[in-house]
Design a protein around this motif. Structure first.
Motif, PDB file in Angstrom:
ATOM      1  N   PRO B 182       0.839  -1.205   0.000  1.00 51.25           N
ATOM      2  CA  PRO B 182       0.000   0.000   0.000  1.00 51.25           C
ATOM      3  C   PRO B 182       0.874   1.255   0.000  1.00 51.25           C
ATOM      4  O   PRO B 182       2.043   1.211   0.406  1.00 51.25           O
ATOM      5  CB  PRO B 182      -0.804  -0.127   1.292  1.00 51.25           C
ATOM      6  N   GLU B 183       0.297   2.354  -0.455  1.00 53.21           N
ATOM      7  CA  GLU B 183       1.035   3.628  -0.522  1.00 53.21           C
ATOM      8  C   GLU B 183       1.663   4.010   0.813  1.00 53.21           C
ATOM      9  O   GLU B 183       2.739   4.575   0.861  1.00 53.21           O
ATOM     10  CB  GLU B 183       0.076   4.754  -0.916  1.00 53.21           C
ATOM     11  N   GLY B 184       0.939   3.715   1.899  1.00 57.21           N
ATOM     12  CA  GLY B 184       1.394   4.125   3.225  1.00 57.21           C
ATOM     13  C   GLY B 184       2.729   3.513   3.605  1.00 57.21           C
ATOM     14  O   GLY B 184       3.447   4.044   4.452  1.00 57.21           O
ATOM     15  N   VAL B 185       3.091   2.381   3.003  1.00 59.40           N
ATOM     16  CA  VAL B 185       4.380   1.735   3.284  1.00 59.40           C
ATOM     17  C   VAL B 185       5.480   2.292   2.387  1.00 59.40           C
ATOM     18  O   VAL B 185       6.638   2.410   2.767  1.00 59.40           O
ATOM     19  CB  VAL B 185       4.242   0.202   3.094  1.00 59.40           C
ATOM     20  N   ALA B 187       5.532   5.325   0.956  1.00 64.02           N
ATOM     21  CA  ALA B 187       5.632   6.785   0.936  1.00 64.02           C
ATOM     22  C   ALA B 187       6.995   7.301   1.397  1.00 64.02           C
ATOM     23  O   ALA B 187       7.585   8.171   0.745  1.00 64.02           O
ATOM     24  CB  ALA B 187       4.521   7.386   1.807  1.00 64.02           C
ATOM     25  N   LYS B 188       7.514   6.756   2.506  1.00 66.88           N
ATOM     26  CA  LYS B 188       8.742   7.308   3.073  1.00 66.88           C
ATOM     27  C   LYS B 188       9.966   7.036   2.187  1.00 66.88           C
ATOM     28  O   LYS B 188      10.675   7.983   1.827  1.00 66.88           O
ATOM     29  CB  LYS B 188       8.943   6.771   4.498  1.00 66.88           C
ATOM     30  N   LEU B 190       9.968   6.434  -0.908  1.00 65.33           N
ATOM     31  CA  LEU B 190       9.758   7.119  -2.184  1.00 65.33           C
ATOM     32  C   LEU B 190      10.108   8.603  -2.069  1.00 65.33           C
ATOM     33  O   LEU B 190      10.722   9.185  -2.974  1.00 65.33           O
ATOM     34  CB  LEU B 190       8.300   6.945  -2.637  1.00 65.33           C
ATOM     35  N   ALA B 191       9.726   9.215  -0.957  1.00 68.31           N
ATOM     36  CA  ALA B 191      10.058  10.632  -0.753  1.00 68.31           C
ATOM     37  C   ALA B 191      11.577  10.821  -0.718  1.00 68.31           C
ATOM     38  O   ALA B 191      12.118  11.795  -1.264  1.00 68.31           O
ATOM     39  CB  ALA B 191       9.416  11.141   0.538  1.00 68.31           C
ATOM     40  N   ALA B 194      12.866  10.589  -4.256  1.00 69.04           N
ATOM     41  CA  ALA B 194      12.528  11.799  -5.010  1.00 69.04           C
ATOM     42  C   ALA B 194      13.478  12.936  -4.657  1.00 69.04           C
ATOM     43  O   ALA B 194      13.884  13.724  -5.523  1.00 69.04           O
ATOM     44  CB  ALA B 194      11.078  12.199  -4.726  1.00 69.04           C
ATOM     45  N   PHE B 202       8.241  11.612  -9.485  1.00 69.41           N
ATOM     46  CA  PHE B 202       7.705  10.299  -9.124  1.00 69.41           C
ATOM     47  C   PHE B 202       6.252  10.446  -8.715  1.00 69.41           C
ATOM     48  O   PHE B 202       5.914  11.256  -7.860  1.00 69.41           O
ATOM     49  CB  PHE B 202       8.487   9.694  -7.951  1.00 69.41           C
ATOM     50  N   GLY B 203       5.399   9.679  -9.347  1.00 70.03           N
ATOM     51  CA  GLY B 203       3.992   9.656  -8.971  1.00 70.03           C
ATOM     52  C   GLY B 203       3.660   8.306  -8.365  1.00 70.03           C
ATOM     53  O   GLY B 203       4.280   7.293  -8.695  1.00 70.03           O
ATOM     54  N   SER B 204       2.676   8.295  -7.511  1.00 71.64           N
ATOM     55  CA  SER B 204       2.304   7.091  -6.774  1.00 71.64           C
ATOM     56  C   SER B 204       0.808   6.879  -6.943  1.00 71.64           C
ATOM     57  O   SER B 204       0.017   7.749  -6.588  1.00 71.64           O
ATOM     58  CB  SER B 204       2.701   7.330  -5.315  1.00 71.64           C
ATOM     59  N   TYR B 205       0.410   5.737  -7.500  1.00 69.87           N
ATOM     60  CA  TYR B 205      -0.984   5.517  -7.877  1.00 69.87           C
ATOM     61  C   TYR B 205      -1.491   4.216  -7.280  1.00 69.87           C
ATOM     62  O   TYR B 205      -1.162   3.135  -7.762  1.00 69.87           O
ATOM     63  CB  TYR B 205      -1.109   5.531  -9.407  1.00 69.87           C
ATOM     64  N   PRO B 206      -2.272   4.327  -6.206  1.00 67.44           N
ATOM     65  CA  PRO B 206      -2.735   3.126  -5.511  1.00 67.44           C
ATOM     66  C   PRO B 206      -3.747   2.344  -6.339  1.00 67.44           C
ATOM     67  O   PRO B 206      -4.464   2.913  -7.164  1.00 67.44           O
ATOM     68  CB  PRO B 206      -3.388   3.698  -4.252  1.00 67.44           C
ATOM     69  N   ASN B 216       1.216   1.512  -8.029  1.00 68.33           N
ATOM     70  CA  ASN B 216       2.095   1.713  -9.183  1.00 68.33           C
ATOM     71  C   ASN B 216       2.914   2.970  -8.949  1.00 68.33           C
ATOM     72  O   ASN B 216       2.360   4.047  -8.725  1.00 68.33           O
ATOM     73  CB  ASN B 216       1.284   1.869 -10.477  1.00 68.33           C
TER      74      ASN B 216
END
Lengths: 243, 243
Positions: B182-185, B187-188, B190-191, B194, B202-206, B216
């Motif tokens: 999930p995005e919540g895992v 996010a950190k 990925l930031a 970036a 970078f885009g994040s698409y749940p 994705n």
């Protein structure tokens, strides 16, 4: 009395790069039209704080309602909530009511709260929450701006939560007459009809089917009897033709 | 060097009422991205001369190119050509070159020219025609505004006629990593990624699939080697996971 007006603001690089086809606008347009709110403008902007702020300020000034879609998740590119707060100079931080919604949802799902997920509880001071029955993380209404998720299933659920809280006017009705005639033949009588019924609007949408050109004429207005009279007049001009 | 920028202006009540799902924006976005032109903004406005003029003037001032879709047919609601001419104070009338294209097409099809159809030969002074290989009625380029049809098949044909005439920059490349997290895992990390690759976005698409949440991650940039390095770094953080 005029219907309330609305604008839609779609936020997301993925729409502008061609990766994703936006469908939220189409859904919202139909829902607003049925509720008697006239969608007057749509803008799509990138994941860019300055672009979001400028669009929110302009649209909020010019329309009764602004609906936004996208950019309220847990990742670094989810900047909509902070940008909307900044557009109005409103403080924003993790809010207890939103955090409680997320905690309850994650507890039930057996998922850990973490710093990224807590971002989704950032809500501007004084904003009203918009319920998200799917994944709990709420949208919100700040002044006349309604901030909703980009994932279509969640966007649609939030629109369903929001709409009953908005005063609507008269639903815009439409009638379609399908004519097996090209636009070039219909144009003149249609223009005359439009001049005769100034309260109605008429759109003309050509199509090509089975080797012949045809046109869908769509009449729109808020008075059913007037609309029906105009469409009957038009149909009578092409008696062999309407299907 | 920065890529040229573009905006899209969709004109039509049928989009705003929810009758029609706009697909021209999605098509144009993909075509521009592949050509190295960055689509930065989209607006949808009604069939209203004032709204079209204001949008054309703003977008023409702020972006290298403006592409419009809709409102250039033969009926009374087709006001785009006149509105674009008015936006620049340029005279407009039936032009011989456009009329000749229509006459040739109608002659071949055994169709009568009439007053309504002749409206489609109204082209502003000094504009370049954009070829319409499907139904002949041309689009046109006036200054940096490219006026094209709303019917998707014709719009796409006009885009194909137009694009080779525009200078492009470096095509924007994208890479997608599908993670069953999930995005919540994500996010950190990925930031952090970036921040480490400021030239990439970078885009994040749940998504939700087979009962589990996934995301994705789409990386975008113009340098393939840098993009590949970043995506490899990200994939290495979730070794059991990429599909």
């Amino acid at each position: 009395m005029m219907n309330p007006t609305a604008a839609m603001l779609v936020i997301g690089d993925e729409i502008l790069s061609g990766r994703t086809q936006d469908t939220n606008t189409h859904h919202l347009a139909g829902a607003l039209t049925g509720h008697g709110i006239d969608l007057k403008e749509v803008r799509v902007v990138p994941d860019d704080t300055g672009a979001i702020i400028a669009a929110v300020q302009y649209l909020s000034d010019h329309y009764d309602h602004v609906c936004t879609s996208g950019g309220i998740g847990p990742t670094h590119d989810d900047i909509t909530a902070d940008a909307v707060a900044a557009a109005f100079g409103t403080p924003i931080d993790v809010r207890d009511d939103a955090r409680a919604l997320l905690m309850a949802h994650y507890e039930q799902a057996g998922v850990e709260m973490n710093e990224a997920r807590l971002r989704m509880a950032r809500i501007p001071d004084g904003a009203e929450l918009i319920e998200n029955p799917i994944s709990a993380a709420p949208g919100f209404t700040l002044k006349n701006v309604h901030v909703m998720a980009g994932v279509p299933m969640i966007f649609q659920a939030m629109v369903a939560s929001l709409l009953p809280t908005l005063s609507g006017g008269k639903p815009l009705l439409s009638r379609t007459l399908r004519l097996m005639q090209p636009e070039g033949v219909i144009a003149k009588p249609l223009a005359a009809l439009a001049a005769e019924f100034p309260d109605l609007s008429f759109g003309s949408y050509p199509f090509y089917s089975n080797g012949t050109y045809g046109t869908n004429i769509v009449g729109r207005g808020t008075e059913a009897s007037e609309l029906d009279a105009a469409m009957a007049r038009l149909a009578a001009l092409f008696p062999m033709d309407g299907t």
